[in-house]
Design an enzyme around this catalytic site. Structure first.
Site, PDB file in Angstrom:
ATOM      1  N   PRO A   1       0.813  -1.223   0.000  1.00 13.51           N
ATOM      2  CA  PRO A   1       0.000   0.000   0.000  1.00 13.51           C
ATOM      3  C   PRO A   1       0.848   1.275   0.000  1.00 13.51           C
ATOM      4  CG  PRO A   1      -0.872  -1.587   1.559  1.00 13.51           C
ATOM      5  CD  PRO A   1       0.460  -2.129   1.102  1.00 13.51           C
ATOM      6  N   TYR A   2       1.970   1.245   0.707  1.00 12.83           N
ATOM      7  CA  TYR A   2       2.868   2.404   0.731  1.00 12.83           C
ATOM      8  C   TYR A   2       3.439   2.658  -0.665  1.00 12.83           C
ATOM      9  CZ  TYR A   2       6.907   5.265   2.075  1.00 12.83           C
ATOM     10  OH  TYR A   2       7.839   6.270   2.168  1.00 12.83           O
TER      11      TYR A   2
END
Lengths: 216, 216
Positions: free
Chosen positions: A130-131
């Protein structure tokens, strides 16, 4: 050149502001979340502005007013809640890009993640992906603008002492790099237009930072 | 027209596939995550393809090969982990858009959220904001393409019986809308090119769905 440092209170941000003291053509404006973060900067006579990456674009543009460049070195980091990843690393970054446009600031330096390509998203671990997604879209947003941007992709950040030497290129082998040296890379990018519209990975190495930027 | 339904196993998806049985010019291809989801579709003789929104773009493009349109009605929903919000609602959506390009599919219908504007991000509750951010950037990505897109912004989704009537316009007052009626709006959009390059909010109302789409 007056430079808004977004994420001034972070580790890279503090190195950057400190080093800028020795560069009389550069003037830091530290964007901080609240007055409690101001002491470090006031002791150096560095101007602070209070704004938050969850504020709206107009508020951030007001904080940036009068600056000639924005450096984005804020980050929720890969280990905060994924809600902050979306709100800070993606949307917060995009708001500073839009704020640059609103405030007629042409120069923008983004501290990204080492690899934010689509392949990196697919290869990332479930917790890190997600980052990478957030940084990928922030970088894409910046590339699509008319800003004079530089996108810096640092390797694994350490708190080692700076060496003033790095390896920088479009792609380099993944390796460590001291946060303090990333601050030096930002400084050199601000001072050398060879960095405009460039995007590069950077790790520890043997080339003096100024030379590495010149040779991008 | 062969239509890949991304999120076929969701509630709107199942209504859509079911209604398509009565539209002989439309042929559904249900994209599902695994064989365990296939039964519902096999009973209707609907073709299934197995692919996942966390797969890479090439895999999704392969699943879409031979289709003439993609309908994106998948969603992690606002209540799943925020990692899935980034990976499914944002990056998953973008990969289906990129897959459409790779597979030479021109038509794309996106089921978005009611309000994905920047103002909506700022006004959203802390728990809902990341979802709005994800949908905002997916919509932005789609708008920037050359695809013949339609972006549908449904009101508060309910499981009420469909009425076949809605209110649809660029902005409407927030209200409920049955998922089954959203499926009808998708169908009408597929069948009426008046919906191409349109983007509208839709809630329950008094206008027959076909008329509402024609009058966009």
């Amino acid at each position: 050149m007056k430079v808004l440092i977004v994420g001034a209170n972070g580790q890279i941000g503090k190195h950057l502001v400190t080093y800028m003291q020795d560069h009389p053509t550069l003037e830091a404006v530290a964007m901080i979340r609240d007055e409690a973060q101001a002491d470090f900067f006031k002791k150096m006579n560095v101007q602070t502005v209070i704004a938050n990456l969850e504020d709206d674009t107009g508020t951030i543009a007001k904080a940036a007013a009068g600056c000639d460049a924005i450096v984005f070195t804020a980050g929720s980091g890969p280990h905060t809640g994924k809600d902050k990843t979306l709100l800070v690393d993606l949307d917060g970054a995009v708001k500073t890009i839009e704020a640059a446009k609103l405030a007629n600031i042409e120069r923008y330096i983004m501290i990204s993640s080492f690899d934010t390509t689509r392949a990196a998203i697919q290869n990332a671990s479930e917790s890190f992906a997600p980052y990478v997604v957030a940084k990928h879209y922030a970088d894409e947003w910046l590339r699509a603008t008319d800003l004079k941007y530089t996108i810096i992709h640092p390797g694994l950040l350490t708190n080692d002492e700076p060496t003033g030497k790095v390896t920088a290129a479009t792609t380099v082998e993944r390796d460590e790099v001291p946060r303090a040296d990333i601050a030096k890379v930002i400084l050199a990018s601000l001072e050398n237009d060879a960095s405009i519209h460039k995007e590069f990975q950077v790790v520890r190495g043997e080339t003096a930072v100024d030379t590495a930027i010149q040779e991008l």
